[in-house]
Design a protein around this motif. Structure first.
Motif, PDB file in Angstrom:
ATOM      1  N   MET A   1       0.823  -1.210   0.000  1.00 30.32           N
ATOM      2  CA  MET A   1       0.000   0.000   0.000  1.00 30.32           C
ATOM      3  C   MET A   1       0.858   1.263   0.000  1.00 30.32           C
ATOM      4  O   MET A   1       0.573   2.215  -0.721  1.00 30.32           O
ATOM      5  CB  MET A   1      -0.947   0.007   1.208  1.00 30.32           C
ATOM      6  CG  MET A   1      -1.752   1.287   1.374  1.00 30.32           C
ATOM      7  SD  MET A   1      -3.030   1.542   0.142  1.00 30.32           S
ATOM      8  CE  MET A   1      -4.312   0.501   0.802  1.00 30.32           C
ATOM      9  N   GLU A   2       1.938   1.259   0.786  1.00 27.36           N
ATOM     10  CA  GLU A   2       2.798   2.440   0.875  1.00 27.36           C
ATOM     11  C   GLU A   2       3.392   2.796  -0.478  1.00 27.36           C
ATOM     12  O   GLU A   2       3.424   3.964  -0.871  1.00 27.36           O
ATOM     13  CB  GLU A   2       3.908   2.199   1.894  1.00 27.36           C
ATOM     14  CG  GLU A   2       4.854   3.387   2.084  1.00 27.36           C
ATOM     15  CD  GLU A   2       4.198   4.577   2.777  1.00 27.36           C
ATOM     16  OE1 GLU A   2       4.793   5.661   2.753  1.00 27.36           O
ATOM     17  OE2 GLU A   2       3.103   4.418   3.327  1.00 27.36           O
ATOM     18  N   GLN A   3       3.861   1.788  -1.221  1.00 20.64           N
ATOM     19  CA  GLN A   3       4.440   2.048  -2.540  1.00 20.64           C
ATOM     20  C   GLN A   3       3.391   2.579  -3.503  1.00 20.64           C
ATOM     21  O   GLN A   3       3.679   3.453  -4.330  1.00 20.64           O
ATOM     22  CB  GLN A   3       5.078   0.769  -3.089  1.00 20.64           C
ATOM     23  CG  GLN A   3       6.367   0.367  -2.389  1.00 20.64           C
ATOM     24  CD  GLN A   3       7.408   1.484  -2.423  1.00 20.64           C
ATOM     25  OE1 GLN A   3       7.692   2.055  -3.480  1.00 20.64           O
ATOM     26  NE2 GLN A   3       7.972   1.794  -1.264  1.00 20.64           N
ATOM     27  N   ALA A   4       2.165   2.073  -3.401  1.00 16.60           N
ATOM     28  CA  ALA A   4       1.092   2.546  -4.269  1.00 16.60           C
ATOM     29  C   ALA A   4       0.752   4.001  -3.945  1.00 16.60           C
ATOM     30  O   ALA A   4       0.518   4.814  -4.853  1.00 16.60           O
ATOM     31  CB  ALA A   4      -0.141   1.659  -4.109  1.00 16.60           C
ATOM     32  N   ILE A   5       0.732   4.343  -2.672  1.00 19.86           N
ATOM     33  CA  ILE A   5       0.456   5.723  -2.263  1.00 19.86           C
ATOM     34  C   ILE A   5       1.543   6.653  -2.799  1.00 19.86           C
ATOM     35  O   ILE A   5       1.253   7.740  -3.314  1.00 19.86           O
ATOM     36  CB  ILE A   5       0.357   5.824  -0.726  1.00 19.86           C
ATOM     37  CG1 ILE A   5      -0.954   5.187  -0.247  1.00 19.86           C
ATOM     38  CG2 ILE A   5       0.438   7.280  -0.265  1.00 19.86           C
ATOM     39  CD1 ILE A   5      -1.109   5.143   1.259  1.00 19.86           C
ATOM     40  N   ILE A   6       2.785   6.224  -2.698  1.00 16.32           N
ATOM     41  CA  ILE A   6       3.899   7.029  -3.203  1.00 16.32           C
ATOM     42  C   ILE A   6       3.773   7.236  -4.715  1.00 16.32           C
ATOM     43  O   ILE A   6       4.013   8.332  -5.233  1.00 16.32           O
ATOM     44  CB  ILE A   6       5.252   6.378  -2.846  1.00 16.32           C
ATOM     45  CG1 ILE A   6       5.475   6.462  -1.330  1.00 16.32           C
ATOM     46  CG2 ILE A   6       6.395   7.033  -3.604  1.00 16.32           C
ATOM     47  CD1 ILE A   6       6.681   5.701  -0.841  1.00 16.32           C
ATOM     48  N   ARG A   7       3.372   6.189  -5.419  1.00 13.23           N
ATOM     49  CA  ARG A   7       3.220   6.291  -6.876  1.00 13.23           C
ATOM     50  C   ARG A   7       2.150   7.316  -7.238  1.00 13.23           C
ATOM     51  O   ARG A   7       2.341   8.135  -8.143  1.00 13.23           O
ATOM     52  CB  ARG A   7       2.853   4.920  -7.454  1.00 13.23           C
ATOM     53  CG  ARG A   7       2.778   4.898  -8.970  1.00 13.23           C
ATOM     54  CD  ARG A   7       2.388   3.522  -9.483  1.00 13.23           C
ATOM     55  NE  ARG A   7       2.169   3.543 -10.916  1.00 13.23           N
ATOM     56  CZ  ARG A   7       1.565   2.584 -11.595  1.00 13.23           C
ATOM     57  NH1 ARG A   7       1.118   1.497 -10.961  1.00 13.23           N
ATOM     58  NH2 ARG A   7       1.393   2.685 -12.915  1.00 13.23           N
ATOM     59  N   VAL A   8       1.023   7.287  -6.533  1.00 17.93           N
ATOM     60  CA  VAL A   8      -0.043   8.257  -6.785  1.00 17.93           C
ATOM     61  C   VAL A   8       0.433   9.662  -6.418  1.00 17.93           C
ATOM     62  O   VAL A   8       0.199  10.625  -7.159  1.00 17.93           O
ATOM     63  CB  VAL A   8      -1.315   7.889  -5.993  1.00 17.93           C
ATOM     64  CG1 VAL A   8      -2.385   8.966  -6.171  1.00 17.93           C
ATOM     65  CG2 VAL A   8      -1.854   6.532  -6.437  1.00 17.93           C
ATOM     66  N   ALA A   9       1.117   9.801  -5.296  1.00 16.45           N
ATOM     67  CA  ALA A   9       1.616  11.105  -4.852  1.00 16.45           C
ATOM     68  C   ALA A   9       2.589  11.694  -5.861  1.00 16.45           C
ATOM     69  O   ALA A   9       2.551  12.907  -6.144  1.00 16.45           O
ATOM     70  CB  ALA A   9       2.283  10.967  -3.490  1.00 16.45           C
ATOM     71  N   GLN A  10       3.450  10.865  -6.420  1.00 17.54           N
ATOM     72  CA  GLN A  10       4.412  11.351  -7.417  1.00 17.54           C
ATOM     73  C   GLN A  10       3.702  11.837  -8.669  1.00 17.54           C
ATOM     74  O   GLN A  10       4.082  12.855  -9.263  1.00 17.54           O
ATOM     75  CB  GLN A  10       5.416  10.247  -7.755  1.00 17.54           C
ATOM     76  CG  GLN A  10       6.409   9.960  -6.640  1.00 17.54           C
ATOM     77  CD  GLN A  10       7.310   8.779  -6.935  1.00 17.54           C
ATOM     78  OE1 GLN A  10       6.993   7.902  -7.759  1.00 17.54           O
ATOM     79  NE2 GLN A  10       8.456   8.724  -6.257  1.00 17.54           N
ATOM     80  N   ALA A  11       2.657  11.112  -9.084  1.00 21.74           N
ATOM     81  CA  ALA A  11       1.907  11.534 -10.264  1.00 21.74           C
ATOM     82  C   ALA A  11       1.234  12.887 -10.017  1.00 21.74           C
ATOM     83  O   ALA A  11       1.244  13.763 -10.888  1.00 21.74           O
ATOM     84  CB  ALA A  11       0.853  10.483 -10.612  1.00 21.74           C
ATOM     85  N   ILE A  12       0.674  13.063  -8.819  1.00 18.04           N
ATOM     86  CA  ILE A  12       0.042  14.339  -8.470  1.00 18.04           C
ATOM     87  C   ILE A  12       1.072  15.458  -8.447  1.00 18.04           C
ATOM     88  O   ILE A  12       0.842  16.553  -8.968  1.00 18.04           O
ATOM     89  CB  ILE A  12      -0.667  14.227  -7.108  1.00 18.04           C
ATOM     90  CG1 ILE A  12      -1.869  13.288  -7.190  1.00 18.04           C
ATOM     91  CG2 ILE A  12      -1.103  15.613  -6.606  1.00 18.04           C
ATOM     92  CD1 ILE A  12      -2.509  12.988  -5.854  1.00 18.04           C
ATOM     93  N   GLU A  13       2.213  15.185  -7.854  1.00 20.87           N
ATOM     94  CA  GLU A  13       3.251  16.205  -7.705  1.00 20.87           C
ATOM     95  C   GLU A  13       3.749  16.702  -9.064  1.00 20.87           C
ATOM     96  O   GLU A  13       4.042  17.884  -9.235  1.00 20.87           O
ATOM     97  CB  GLU A  13       4.419  15.636  -6.885  1.00 20.87           C
ATOM     98  CG  GLU A  13       5.381  16.696  -6.381  1.00 20.87           C
ATOM     99  CD  GLU A  13       6.298  16.145  -5.305  1.00 20.87           C
ATOM    100  OE1 GLU A  13       6.665  14.967  -5.395  1.00 20.87           O
ATOM    101  OE2 GLU A  13       6.636  16.896  -4.374  1.00 20.87           O
ATOM    102  N   GLN A  14       3.824  15.799 -10.029  1.00 21.72           N
ATOM    103  CA  GLN A  14       4.347  16.156 -11.354  1.00 21.72           C
ATOM    104  C   GLN A  14       3.289  16.782 -12.253  1.00 21.72           C
ATOM    105  O   GLN A  14       3.620  17.360 -13.291  1.00 21.72           O
ATOM    106  CB  GLN A  14       4.920  14.906 -12.032  1.00 21.72           C
ATOM    107  CG  GLN A  14       6.146  14.343 -11.321  1.00 21.72           C
ATOM    108  CD  GLN A  14       6.497  12.928 -11.771  1.00 21.72           C
ATOM    109  OE1 GLN A  14       5.917  12.409 -12.726  1.00 21.72           O
ATOM    110  NE2 GLN A  14       7.427  12.305 -11.078  1.00 21.72           N
ATOM    111  N   ALA A  15       2.025  16.674 -11.877  1.00 14.29           N
ATOM    112  CA  ALA A  15       0.934  17.148 -12.736  1.00 14.29           C
ATOM    113  C   ALA A  15       0.552  18.588 -12.434  1.00 14.29           C
ATOM    114  O   ALA A  15       0.776  19.089 -11.325  1.00 14.29           O
ATOM    115  CB  ALA A  15      -0.288  16.244 -12.559  1.00 14.29           C
ATOM    116  N   GLU A  16      -0.025  19.228 -13.429  1.00 17.76           N
ATOM    117  CA  GLU A  16      -0.628  20.545 -13.231  1.00 17.76           C
ATOM    118  C   GLU A  16      -2.145  20.397 -13.153  1.00 17.76           C
ATOM    119  O   GLU A  16      -2.744  20.684 -12.123  1.00 17.76           O
ATOM    120  CB  GLU A  16      -0.224  21.497 -14.357  1.00 17.76           C
ATOM    121  CG  GLU A  16       1.239  21.917 -14.284  1.00 17.76           C
ATOM    122  CD  GLU A  16       1.573  23.028 -15.258  1.00 17.76           C
ATOM    123  OE1 GLU A  16       0.629  23.575 -15.888  1.00 17.76           O
ATOM    124  OE2 GLU A  16       2.765  23.357 -15.395  1.00 17.76           O
TER     125      GLU A  16
END
Length: 253
Positions: A1-16
């Protein structure tokens, strides 16, 4: 779960441009029952032997406003008895950090507004329960709680007409302005779309996810149970929004 959360967070961080889609599951974390569990209303028929869809329809409001309001009042009392939770507040903070983060909600409880989501980036596709307005003269009445403690249906102080909430009842069309805003923003495209606490049973909820995925964007779902969308998203976080959204924020600068 932690890795999945990080993956979603990274996508949000890189997006506008980001679109968050919320449903009844988010408000359920506030203690508000989902429609299917709201006082048993959606588990069959009303006290009068009617399908709840018939009782809460636009035609019933015209034909028998007292009967329609009997069940509108159940919704109103449930919404007024709860308040925004940590999930709603996390969305507000995400919208603060991401000025092009839009919010599409099926919920009519007004909790996103109450939590502080900016109205100019909030699409309430099913409307909301307040303020009431008169079907006869159009006068606006903000006193939902007061009316729910009085005989129903609520009446206009100015002309005596029956009041109603600006909510989409069964058989009624979706608000043109909300639909127009949604599709105008969809045409611009989103880099990330996240479905939160919704069974995704409506085309206008599914379409933004599928269109974004097909265009190469990132899609995710936050829901403790699997839905029809679960197999179509990049990441399914099988947990409550109340728990996941604040955790996502901790991984986003």
């Amino acid at each position: 779960m932690e890795q999945a959360i990080i993956r979603v967070a990274q996508a949000i961080e890189q997006a506008e441009r980001i679109l968050l889609i919320t449903g009844a599951g988010l408000s359920a974390d506030s203690g508000l029952p989902t429609y299917r569990g709201l006082g048993g209303l959606y588990n069959g028929h009303t006290d009068e032997g009617l399908p709840i869809e018939a009782a809460l329809s636009g035609s019933m409001l015209q034909r028998d406003p007292a009967l329609c309001w009997k069940y509108l009042a159940e919704l109103g009392k449930a919404c007024l008895s709860a308040q925004p939770n940590a999930g709603h507040r996390a969305i507000v903070e995400l919208q603060r950090r991401k000025p092009e983060c839009w919010l599409l909600t099926q919920n009519i409880d007004g909790y996103h507004r109450a939590a502080g989501s900016p109205a100019e980036r909030l699409i309430e596709i099913h409307g909301e329960l307040a303020p009431l307005y008169c079907q006869s003269c159009g006068a606006v009445d903000p006193q939902l709680a007061e009316h729910l403690s009085r005989p129903l249906p609520p009446k206009c102080r100015q002309c005596g007409g029956v009041l109603r909430p600006p909510v989409v009842l069964f058989e009624e069309m979706l608000p043109e302005r909300a639909i127009g805003t949604l599709y105008a923003e969809l045409r611009k495209g989103f880099a990330v779309v996240i479905s939160i606490g919704t069974s995704a049973s409506f085309p206008y909820i599914v379409e933004p996810v599928l269109r974004t995925r097909q265009a190469g964007g990132f899609t995710a779902e936050i829901n403790p149970t699997r839905t029809d969308l679960s197999a179509a998203v990049d990441v399914h976080l099988q947990s409550r929004a109340l728990d996941v959204l604040p955790e996502l924020l901790r991984h986003i600068q």
